[in-house]
Design a protein around this motif. Sequence first.
Motif, short mmCIF file in Angstrom:
data_model
loop_
_atom_site.label_atom_id
_atom_site.label_comp_id
_atom_site.label_asym_id
_atom_site.label_seq_id
_atom_site.Cartn_x
_atom_site.Cartn_y
_atom_site.Cartn_z
N VAL A 190 1.05 -1.19 -0.05
CA VAL A 190 -0.01 -0.13 0.01
C VAL A 190 0.87 1.34 0.17
O VAL A 190 1.73 1.41 0.78
CB VAL A 190 -0.78 0.02 1.35
N THR B 77 1.60 4.89 0.95
CA THR B 77 1.28 5.95 1.82
C THR B 77 2.11 7.06 1.71
O THR B 77 2.94 7.12 1.03
CB THR B 77 1.25 5.43 3.43
N ALA B 78 1.64 8.29 2.52
CA ALA B 78 2.56 9.30 2.31
C ALA B 78 3.90 9.18 3.10
O ALA B 78 4.88 9.85 2.67
CB ALA B 78 1.78 10.49 3.31
N GLN B 79 4.13 8.34 3.81
CA GLN B 79 5.41 7.76 4.33
C GLN B 79 6.21 6.86 3.50
O GLN B 79 7.34 6.35 4.04
CB GLN B 79 5.38 7.17 5.85
N ARG C 127 3.84 0.57 2.41
CA ARG C 127 3.88 -0.16 3.57
C ARG C 127 3.08 -1.45 3.24
O ARG C 127 2.61 -1.73 2.25
CB ARG C 127 3.12 0.68 4.78
#
Length: 169
Positions: A156, A158-160, A163
């Motif tokens: 997935v 994500t902004a980070q 993940r």
Amino acid sequence: MPEKRLFFALWPNERQREQLREPIKTASGTVEGQLVFRGNWHVTLRFLGAVPEAAIPSIRRAMDAIQPEPFRLRFDRLEFWPRPKIACLLASSVPPALSRLVQTLDTLAEAAGLGRQESTYRPHITIARHARSFPSEPLAQPVMLEWSGFELMESVATAQGVRYYPAIQ
């Protein structure tokens, strides 16, 4: 039709992640690159790619019928792989039970129309992406982990960053 990016993996539990912590910390001290988030450590068994959500229940049913034999996997080398530009902990040998599991998952993926795996299976844990080249070396502290199951995982964005999570459905 909605899709999910999926793969089968050995997904470490918390105890196994603790066993990996020190060897990965030591190895990452000699590696230049973007370190992989601890929660993403895993051993890919078979990458499936973009899978239509409607196909996931049948993949899960086929997966649930697989009863892997327990095995031990010994991570004993730090390697750089030039094509994906990764640094990884490598298990130099593949236990027969793991080979059989990977072959079974390849067959499952092919039956689901998800393509054929062409490369030789090499169990590893990626510790850094966008890594710079370095010579392969034995790990000062090899790690032996026991496995008796596997997971269907989802990748997935994500902004980070990316993940990985056990796939739900």
